[in-house]
Design an enzyme around this catalytic site. Sequence first.
Site, PDB file in Angstrom:
ATOM      1  CD1 TRP A  64      14.648  -5.678 -18.818  1.00 25.73           C
ATOM      2  CD2 TRP A  64      12.657  -6.514 -18.241  1.00 25.73           C
ATOM      3  NE1 TRP A  64      14.518  -5.538 -17.450  1.00 25.73           N
ATOM      4  CE2 TRP A  64      13.296  -6.053 -17.066  1.00 25.73           C
ATOM      5  CE3 TRP A  64      11.396  -7.080 -18.129  1.00 25.73           C
ATOM      6  CZ2 TRP A  64      12.717  -6.136 -15.806  1.00 25.73           C
ATOM      7  CZ3 TRP A  64      10.813  -7.165 -16.865  1.00 25.73           C
ATOM      8  CH2 TRP A  64      11.480  -6.696 -15.722  1.00 25.73           C
ATOM      9  CG  ASN A  77      -3.519  -1.601  -4.405  1.00 25.55           C
ATOM     10  OD1 ASN A  77      -2.449  -1.158  -4.811  1.00 25.55           O
ATOM     11  ND2 ASN A  77      -3.601  -2.691  -3.663  1.00 25.55           N
ATOM     12  CD1 TRP A 115      11.705  -3.324 -13.059  1.00 24.14           C
ATOM     13  CD2 TRP A 115      11.146  -1.344 -12.190  1.00 24.14           C
ATOM     14  NE1 TRP A 115      12.819  -2.802 -12.444  1.00 24.14           N
ATOM     15  CE2 TRP A 115      12.510  -1.589 -11.900  1.00 24.14           C
ATOM     16  CE3 TRP A 115      10.572  -0.151 -11.745  1.00 24.14           C
ATOM     17  CZ2 TRP A 115      13.303  -0.677 -11.186  1.00 24.14           C
ATOM     18  CZ3 TRP A 115      11.370   0.751 -11.039  1.00 24.14           C
ATOM     19  CH2 TRP A 115      12.709   0.474 -10.761  1.00 24.14           C
ATOM     20  CD1 TRP A 167       1.083  -2.453   3.039  1.00 26.92           C
ATOM     21  CD2 TRP A 167       3.056  -2.576   1.962  1.00 26.92           C
ATOM     22  NE1 TRP A 167       1.481  -3.770   2.979  1.00 26.92           N
ATOM     23  CE2 TRP A 167       2.668  -3.876   2.334  1.00 26.92           C
ATOM     24  CE3 TRP A 167       4.250  -2.396   1.274  1.00 26.92           C
ATOM     25  CZ2 TRP A 167       3.462  -5.001   2.042  1.00 26.92           C
ATOM     26  CZ3 TRP A 167       5.031  -3.516   0.983  1.00 26.92           C
ATOM     27  CH2 TRP A 167       4.641  -4.791   1.363  1.00 26.92           C
TER      28      TRP A 167
HETATM   29  P1  FAD Z   1      -6.716   2.879   0.227  1.00 28.17           P
HETATM   30  O1  FAD Z   1      -6.807   1.426  -0.034  1.00 28.17           O
HETATM   31  O2  FAD Z   1      -7.898   3.533   0.798  1.00 28.17           O
HETATM   32  O3  FAD Z   1      -5.428   3.091   1.146  1.00 28.17           O
HETATM   33  C1  FAD Z   1      -5.248   4.253   1.971  1.00 28.17           C
HETATM   34  C2  FAD Z   1      -3.915   4.889   1.685  1.00 28.17           C
HETATM   35  O4  FAD Z   1      -2.855   3.979   1.959  1.00 28.17           O
HETATM   36  C3  FAD Z   1      -3.725   5.277   0.224  1.00 28.17           C
HETATM   37  O5  FAD Z   1      -4.318   6.512  -0.045  1.00 28.17           O
HETATM   38  C4  FAD Z   1      -2.222   5.272   0.093  1.00 28.17           C
HETATM   39  O6  FAD Z   1      -1.664   6.477   0.541  1.00 28.17           O
HETATM   40  C5  FAD Z   1      -1.804   4.148   1.028  1.00 28.17           C
HETATM   41  N1  FAD Z   1      -1.614   2.909   0.274  1.00 28.17           N
HETATM   42  C6  FAD Z   1      -2.554   1.999  -0.064  1.00 28.17           C
HETATM   43  N2  FAD Z   1      -2.000   0.967  -0.725  1.00 28.17           N
HETATM   44  C7  FAD Z   1      -0.683   1.243  -0.808  1.00 28.17           C
HETATM   45  C8  FAD Z   1       0.421   0.565  -1.379  1.00 28.17           C
HETATM   46  N3  FAD Z   1       0.300  -0.610  -1.992  1.00 28.17           N
HETATM   47  N4  FAD Z   1       1.640   1.147  -1.299  1.00 28.17           N
HETATM   48  C9  FAD Z   1       1.813   2.330  -0.687  1.00 28.17           C
HETATM   49  N5  FAD Z   1       0.797   3.009  -0.115  1.00 28.17           N
HETATM   50  C10 FAD Z   1      -0.432   2.479  -0.187  1.00 28.17           C
HETATM   51  N6  FAD Z   1       0.038   4.843  -4.580  1.00 28.17           N
HETATM   52  C11 FAD Z   1       0.303   6.149  -4.621  1.00 28.17           C
HETATM   53  O7  FAD Z   1      -0.111   6.898  -3.723  1.00 28.17           O
HETATM   54  N7  FAD Z   1       1.047   6.696  -5.638  1.00 28.17           N
HETATM   55  C12 FAD Z   1       1.548   5.928  -6.647  1.00 28.17           C
HETATM   56  O8  FAD Z   1       2.229   6.447  -7.531  1.00 28.17           O
HETATM   57  C13 FAD Z   1       1.249   4.540  -6.640  1.00 28.17           C
HETATM   58  N8  FAD Z   1       1.699   3.726  -7.639  1.00 28.17           N
HETATM   59  C14 FAD Z   1       1.394   2.385  -7.587  1.00 28.17           C
HETATM   60  C15 FAD Z   1       1.887   1.551  -8.615  1.00 28.17           C
HETATM   61  C16 FAD Z   1       1.589   0.199  -8.608  1.00 28.17           C
HETATM   62  C17 FAD Z   1       2.139  -0.706  -9.688  1.00 28.17           C
HETATM   63  C18 FAD Z   1       0.781  -0.344  -7.585  1.00 28.17           C
HETATM   64  C19 FAD Z   1       0.455  -1.812  -7.558  1.00 28.17           C
HETATM   65  C20 FAD Z   1       0.314   0.467  -6.559  1.00 28.17           C
HETATM   66  C21 FAD Z   1       0.625   1.836  -6.539  1.00 28.17           C
HETATM   67  N9  FAD Z   1       0.163   2.682  -5.509  1.00 28.17           N
HETATM   68  C22 FAD Z   1       0.473   4.018  -5.553  1.00 28.17           C
HETATM   69  C23 FAD Z   1      -0.485   2.138  -4.303  1.00 28.17           C
HETATM   70  C24 FAD Z   1      -2.016   2.072  -4.297  1.00 28.17           C
HETATM   71  O9  FAD Z   1      -2.483   1.486  -5.475  1.00 28.17           O
HETATM   72  C25 FAD Z   1      -2.685   3.409  -4.107  1.00 28.17           C
HETATM   73  O10 FAD Z   1      -2.122   4.109  -3.035  1.00 28.17           O
HETATM   74  C26 FAD Z   1      -4.189   3.219  -3.818  1.00 28.17           C
HETATM   75  O11 FAD Z   1      -4.806   2.539  -4.878  1.00 28.17           O
HETATM   76  C27 FAD Z   1      -4.845   4.562  -3.594  1.00 28.17           C
HETATM   77  O12 FAD Z   1      -6.221   4.443  -3.433  1.00 28.17           O
HETATM   78  P2  FAD Z   1      -6.916   4.708  -2.032  1.00 28.17           P
HETATM   79  O13 FAD Z   1      -6.516   6.026  -1.505  1.00 28.17           O
HETATM   80  O14 FAD Z   1      -8.363   4.453  -2.231  1.00 28.17           O
HETATM   81  O15 FAD Z   1      -6.256   3.557  -1.152  1.00 28.17           O
END
Ligand code: FAD
Length: 484
Positions: free
Chosen positions: A308, A345, A363, A280
């Site tokens: 909105w 997340n 948003w 993703w």
């Molecule tokens: P893990 O679940 O361990 O995932 C591993 C890696 O996969 C993450 O470190 C991240 O790089 C990537 N990843 C995971 N989920 C997503 C996703 N939905 N979209 C894109 N990449 C993903 N992530 C950010 O890095 N920066 C942001 O600014 C950001 N803003 C977000 C805003 C919203 C409204 C939402 C719903 C999600 C957003 N995310 C963002 C995605 C996601 O929430 C985080 O990457 C994740 O929570 C990071 O925690 P983790 O490293 O433990 O994730």
Amino acid sequence: MSATLVWFRQDLRLQDNAALNAAVARGGAVVPVFIRDDAGEGRWPMGAAARWWLHHSLAALDAALRERRSQLVLARGDSLAGLRQLVAATGADAIFWNRRYEPAAAARGAQVRREFGAEGMEVQQFGGALLHEPGEVLNRQGRPYQVFTPFWRHALTLPVAPPKKLRETTIPATATWPRSLNMDELELLPRLGWAEGFAGEWKPGEANAQAQLDRFVAERIERYAGQRDRPDRAGTARLSAALHFGELTPRQIWAAVKTRTKGTFPGSEGARVFLGEVGWREFAHHVLADFPNSPEAPLRKEFERFEWASDPDGAKLHAWQRGCTGYPIVDAGMRQLWATGWMHNRVRMIVASFLVKHLRLPWQRGAEWFWDTLIDADLANNTLNWQWSAGCGADAAPYFRIFAPVTQGRKFDPDGAYVRRWVPELARMPVEWIHAPWEASAEARAVADVRLGETYPCPIVDHASAREEALAAFRRLRADVAGD
Ligand code: FAD
């Protein structure tokens, strides 16, 4: 002697760093440089929480360089002018860097390449922040995918290059180092003590990122699929800031999973789902590269006309930002964000849905708040996910699918442990009502020491009517579009 400037940007690591490797291989001196250039980030200069991370990550990078008899030169201001000064001061005849994908940063990279290239310098840009560069994963028509599943299915058929090791124990230094700011002169840390809690929660820097990855792959990846949606558990990798700042590359993640895989890659369901999340991230970067206006404008143009709700004094937005909406799972998430610079997340999805559907606020307001308060604020990921939550982006959740905060809370925080941790005024509420304290009897609330409207807010909107109003606004949008 020739010298190469290595312009560090969002690649704050020594390992698997193509620009650094190439500079060392080129021979001559290597001058590692970081320039804080807020104006060069266009409309998205780095937010406060991410700056906290950057401060510590740069300090770690400098320490790692010093172990190799080098150091990081720090500067501030326009990056083009800064590079020019450093070229003059060091006599460098080459500039190498790793690519960034945010529109303003990408444009700056192109400008550096053009201007210094025209002067006869050797300028080279490398990849590494992604498994595959934008343009490498295209559909049959040669166009970028706008839906994740076929994008990722295609990406999985492509080879992933192994990470590159930096073998040299010494990085060749210049005879005299150019003037450098010290870390404090970059002024990255917040003046108020707001980020004090971050230090107990996070350890920025390449070595820590690598250790965190190793621990996750050794101990938790098998359980990832079952636990990743539980904010009350430590079920995810917590690597997003390390990935954003390039302390770690997705290639290194790939290789770490591969090394531990028994049988056919990726082995377990947990590993498959985890790599899908890294997918993703890839998808988000490819979409941003293809739609550079997406941080500000909906990909589905009709959403520009969405009605909105008004919030003239900003009270609703403020209640959401401060975690005072009266919906415990939403408030817990927003307070986790404020206290630690990160939010789980699943809860990010819940709070985002609440903002754009229950409060019907744009948003972009949510994306801006996240931008300032997330340590992992990332233009590609933040934009894609906010547009996903608002139903207006690439492969987005349909607008009419509205997360019910109480149901979500009960499902994903079944014992209420997450809410109890982040909303301590509800800590004594029995589990039946922890996600909906207004449903508890007056007596049960009194025993738990919860006085709605006093110790904890009443819900700022009624779920059922807010849902109806959101759906009605969506129907009007559809009718409006159909009438065109
Ligand atoms: P893990 O679940 O361990 O995932 C591993 C890696 O996969 C993450 O470190 C991240 O790089 C990537 N990843 C995971 N989920 C997503 C996703 N939905 N979209 C894109 N990449 C993903 N992530 C950010 O890095 N920066 C942001 O600014 C950001 N803003 C977000 C805003 C919203 C409204 C939402 C719903 C999600 C957003 N995310 C963002 C995605 C996601 O929430 C985080 O990457 C994740 O929570 C990071 O925690 P983790 O490293 O433990 O994730």
